[in-house]
Design a protein around this motif. Structure first.
Motif, PDB file in Angstrom:
ATOM      1  N   GLU A  27       0.939  -1.063   0.062  1.00  0.00           N
ATOM      2  CA  GLU A  27       0.027  -0.187  -0.084  1.00  0.00           C
ATOM      3  C   GLU A  27       0.900   1.299   0.031  1.00  0.00           C
ATOM      4  O   GLU A  27       0.755   2.134  -0.669  1.00  0.00           O
ATOM      5  CB  GLU A  27      -0.902  -0.003   1.282  1.00  0.00           C
ATOM      6  CG  GLU A  27      -2.110  -0.934   1.063  1.00  0.00           C
ATOM      7  CD  GLU A  27      -2.814  -0.788  -0.202  1.00  0.00           C
ATOM      8  OE1 GLU A  27      -3.640   0.364  -0.168  1.00  0.00           O
ATOM      9  OE2 GLU A  27      -3.113  -1.495  -0.730  1.00  0.00           O
ATOM     10  N   ARG A  34       2.745   1.578  -3.090  1.00  0.00           N
ATOM     11  CA  ARG A  34       1.461   2.093  -4.241  1.00  0.00           C
ATOM     12  C   ARG A  34       1.523   3.536  -4.456  1.00  0.00           C
ATOM     13  O   ARG A  34       1.329   4.315  -5.397  1.00  0.00           O
ATOM     14  CB  ARG A  34       0.412   1.238  -4.378  1.00  0.00           C
ATOM     15  CG  ARG A  34       0.727  -0.048  -4.804  1.00  0.00           C
ATOM     16  CD  ARG A  34      -0.538  -1.117  -4.742  1.00  0.00           C
ATOM     17  NE  ARG A  34      -1.385  -0.746  -6.016  1.00  0.00           N
ATOM     18  CZ  ARG A  34      -1.147  -1.298  -7.264  1.00  0.00           C
ATOM     19  NH1 ARG A  34      -0.411  -2.164  -7.474  1.00  0.00           N
ATOM     20  NH2 ARG A  34      -1.903  -0.969  -8.134  1.00  0.00           N
ATOM     21  N   THR A  35       1.359   4.094  -2.962  1.00  0.00           N
ATOM     22  CA  THR A  35       1.086   5.550  -2.938  1.00  0.00           C
ATOM     23  C   THR A  35       2.429   6.210  -3.380  1.00  0.00           C
ATOM     24  O   THR A  35       2.381   7.162  -4.242  1.00  0.00           O
ATOM     25  CB  THR A  35       0.663   5.924  -1.500  1.00  0.00           C
ATOM     26  OG1 THR A  35      -0.519   5.208  -1.256  1.00  0.00           O
ATOM     27  CG2 THR A  35       0.818   7.390  -1.452  1.00  0.00           C
ATOM     28  N   TYR A  36       3.410   5.770  -2.868  1.00  0.00           N
ATOM     29  CA  TYR A  36       4.731   6.494  -3.275  1.00  0.00           C
ATOM     30  C   TYR A  36       5.020   6.523  -4.956  1.00  0.00           C
ATOM     31  O   TYR A  36       5.149   7.456  -5.375  1.00  0.00           O
ATOM     32  CB  TYR A  36       6.068   5.654  -2.706  1.00  0.00           C
ATOM     33  CG  TYR A  36       7.381   6.195  -3.207  1.00  0.00           C
ATOM     34  CD1 TYR A  36       8.015   6.997  -2.902  1.00  0.00           C
ATOM     35  CD2 TYR A  36       7.824   4.990  -4.107  1.00  0.00           C
ATOM     36  CE1 TYR A  36       9.439   7.473  -3.020  1.00  0.00           C
ATOM     37  CE2 TYR A  36       9.198   5.141  -4.696  1.00  0.00           C
ATOM     38  CZ  TYR A  36       9.923   6.425  -4.250  1.00  0.00           C
ATOM     39  OH  TYR A  36      11.092   6.636  -4.559  1.00  0.00           O
ATOM     40  N   ALA A  43       2.739   6.167  -7.433  1.00  0.00           N
ATOM     41  CA  ALA A  43       1.787   7.085  -7.792  1.00  0.00           C
ATOM     42  C   ALA A  43       2.192   8.581  -7.700  1.00  0.00           C
ATOM     43  O   ALA A  43       1.988   9.423  -8.562  1.00  0.00           O
ATOM     44  CB  ALA A  43       0.261   6.999  -7.149  1.00  0.00           C
ATOM     45  N   PHE A  86      -1.913  -0.606 -11.939  1.00  0.00           N
ATOM     46  CA  PHE A  86      -2.607   0.604 -11.616  1.00  0.00           C
ATOM     47  C   PHE A  86      -3.692   1.081 -12.595  1.00  0.00           C
ATOM     48  O   PHE A  86      -3.447   0.437 -13.805  1.00  0.00           O
ATOM     49  CB  PHE A  86      -1.743   1.772 -11.685  1.00  0.00           C
ATOM     50  CG  PHE A  86      -0.857   1.834 -10.500  1.00  0.00           C
ATOM     51  CD1 PHE A  86      -0.984   2.453  -9.302  1.00  0.00           C
ATOM     52  CD2 PHE A  86       0.525   1.117 -10.566  1.00  0.00           C
ATOM     53  CE1 PHE A  86      -0.070   2.446  -8.224  1.00  0.00           C
ATOM     54  CE2 PHE A  86       1.342   1.021  -9.562  1.00  0.00           C
ATOM     55  CZ  PHE A  86       1.024   1.877  -8.243  1.00  0.00           C
ATOM     56  N   GLU A 131      -7.312   4.617  -9.206  1.00  0.00           N
ATOM     57  CA  GLU A 131      -6.305   4.547  -8.116  1.00  0.00           C
ATOM     58  C   GLU A 131      -5.061   5.338  -7.847  1.00  0.00           C
ATOM     59  O   GLU A 131      -4.998   6.027  -6.924  1.00  0.00           O
ATOM     60  CB  GLU A 131      -5.583   3.220  -8.110  1.00  0.00           C
ATOM     61  CG  GLU A 131      -4.784   3.010  -6.976  1.00  0.00           C
ATOM     62  CD  GLU A 131      -4.037   1.519  -7.066  1.00  0.00           C
ATOM     63  OE1 GLU A 131      -3.110   1.183  -6.167  1.00  0.00           O
ATOM     64  OE2 GLU A 131      -4.007   0.934  -8.140  1.00  0.00           O
ATOM     65  N   LEU A 132      -4.620   5.813  -9.365  1.00  0.00           N
ATOM     66  CA  LEU A 132      -3.704   6.912  -9.347  1.00  0.00           C
ATOM     67  C   LEU A 132      -4.525   8.215  -8.638  1.00  0.00           C
ATOM     68  O   LEU A 132      -3.768   8.898  -7.846  1.00  0.00           O
ATOM     69  CB  LEU A 132      -3.271   7.208 -10.711  1.00  0.00           C
ATOM     70  CG  LEU A 132      -2.187   6.104 -11.224  1.00  0.00           C
ATOM     71  CD1 LEU A 132      -1.605   6.553 -12.669  1.00  0.00           C
ATOM     72  CD2 LEU A 132      -1.048   5.795 -10.277  1.00  0.00           C
ATOM     73  N   ARG A 148      -6.706   8.780  -6.618  1.00  0.00           N
ATOM     74  CA  ARG A 148      -6.702   8.613  -5.136  1.00  0.00           C
ATOM     75  C   ARG A 148      -5.454   8.588  -4.585  1.00  0.00           C
ATOM     76  O   ARG A 148      -5.279   9.538  -3.471  1.00  0.00           O
ATOM     77  CB  ARG A 148      -7.479   7.322  -4.823  1.00  0.00           C
ATOM     78  CG  ARG A 148      -7.547   7.193  -3.315  1.00  0.00           C
ATOM     79  CD  ARG A 148      -8.625   5.814  -3.246  1.00  0.00           C
ATOM     80  NE  ARG A 148      -7.686   4.782  -3.007  1.00  0.00           N
ATOM     81  CZ  ARG A 148      -7.483   3.926  -3.848  1.00  0.00           C
ATOM     82  NH1 ARG A 148      -8.289   3.719  -4.984  1.00  0.00           N
ATOM     83  NH2 ARG A 148      -6.714   2.718  -3.540  1.00  0.00           N
ATOM     84  N   ARG A 149      -4.394   7.975  -4.946  1.00  0.00           N
ATOM     85  CA  ARG A 149      -2.987   7.953  -4.209  1.00  0.00           C
ATOM     86  C   ARG A 149      -2.536   9.085  -4.519  1.00  0.00           C
ATOM     87  O   ARG A 149      -1.406   9.675  -3.638  1.00  0.00           O
ATOM     88  CB  ARG A 149      -2.481   6.761  -4.669  1.00  0.00           C
ATOM     89  CG  ARG A 149      -3.151   5.565  -4.117  1.00  0.00           C
ATOM     90  CD  ARG A 149      -2.065   4.240  -4.741  1.00  0.00           C
ATOM     91  NE  ARG A 149      -2.725   2.980  -4.168  1.00  0.00           N
ATOM     92  CZ  ARG A 149      -2.765   2.535  -2.954  1.00  0.00           C
ATOM     93  NH1 ARG A 149      -1.986   3.155  -2.097  1.00  0.00           N
ATOM     94  NH2 ARG A 149      -3.238   1.040  -2.704  1.00  0.00           N
ATOM     95  N   GLU A 150      -2.402  10.075  -5.730  1.00  0.00           N
ATOM     96  CA  GLU A 150      -1.564  11.258  -5.991  1.00  0.00           C
ATOM     97  C   GLU A 150      -1.743  12.211  -4.977  1.00  0.00           C
ATOM     98  O   GLU A 150      -0.807  12.985  -4.751  1.00  0.00           O
ATOM     99  CB  GLU A 150      -1.854  11.571  -7.504  1.00  0.00           C
ATOM    100  CG  GLU A 150      -1.326  10.685  -8.347  1.00  0.00           C
ATOM    101  CD  GLU A 150      -1.823  11.121  -9.726  1.00  0.00           C
ATOM    102  OE1 GLU A 150      -2.213  12.080  -9.996  1.00  0.00           O
ATOM    103  OE2 GLU A 150      -1.238  10.473 -10.853  1.00  0.00           O
ATOM    104  N   VAL A 190      -1.985  12.366  -1.809  1.00  0.00           N
ATOM    105  CA  VAL A 190      -1.661  11.977  -0.609  1.00  0.00           C
ATOM    106  C   VAL A 190      -0.215  12.816  -0.294  1.00  0.00           C
ATOM    107  O   VAL A 190      -0.103  13.518   0.888  1.00  0.00           O
ATOM    108  CB  VAL A 190      -1.418  10.446  -0.196  1.00  0.00           C
ATOM    109  CG1 VAL A 190      -0.566  10.315   0.973  1.00  0.00           C
ATOM    110  CG2 VAL A 190      -2.672   9.965  -0.478  1.00  0.00           C
TER     111      VAL A 190
END
Length: 151
Positions: free
Chosen positions: A67, A70-72, A74, A126, A130-131, A133-135, A137
């Motif tokens: 998790e 994946r955030t990193y 993105a 991806f 999802e991108l 949502r994660r970008e 952060v």
């Protein structure tokens, strides 16, 4: 003569109609093309990096399996990255510009998904959603650098 010429036009039109439409590139091909256009000048055509200057992208598959990773990933593709990172036991200090202003979500997803496949990772691919949502952060390249998951 006029009849022969018009017959050639009709014949050519029939042949053209029978030919299949040009194939759209597969998702993997689109990702490879996007990678070559956006990333290869620094990271190399095979993502092996440029020793001492630009890191190899060999850890993308590992990061894509968590998790935090994946955030990193993105955020790196959208926002960029600055600061010190270590890849394959070698330190890199520098700046990578984000691609948000120059690309669409689909292109960034295609690049990351190509890298996941290229690294033979079994991590999920991806999606643009999802991108999105994660970008959001990690907002600055320095935040992205500090958020890089440890091994």
């Amino acid at each position: 003569m006029v009849l022969r010429f018009s017959g050639l036009i009709v014949g050519a039109a029939l042949v053209a109609a029978a030919l299949p439409a040009p194939a759209q590139p597969s998702a993997a091909d689109a990702g490879a093309q996007a990678f070559l256009k956006r990333c290869a000048s620094c990271h190399g055509r095979t993502a092996a990096g440029n020793p001492g200057v630009y890191p190899p992208l060999s850890e993308v598959g590992r990061h894509a399996g968590s998790e935090a990773g994946r955030t990193y990933l993105a955020a790196v593709t959208a926002t960029g990255l600055s600061g010190r990172i270590e890849v394959g036991g070698k330190a890199y200090q520098g700046y990578m510009p984000g691609l948000r202003a120059a690309t669409r979500l689909e292109e960034r997803a295609a690049i990351l998904n190509w890298l996941i496949r290229h690294n033979r990772s079994k991590a999920p691919l991806f999606t643009p959603a999802e991108l999105t949502r994660r970008e959001a952060v990690l907002r600055t390249p320095a935040e992205v650098g500090r958020a890089r998951p440890a091994k």
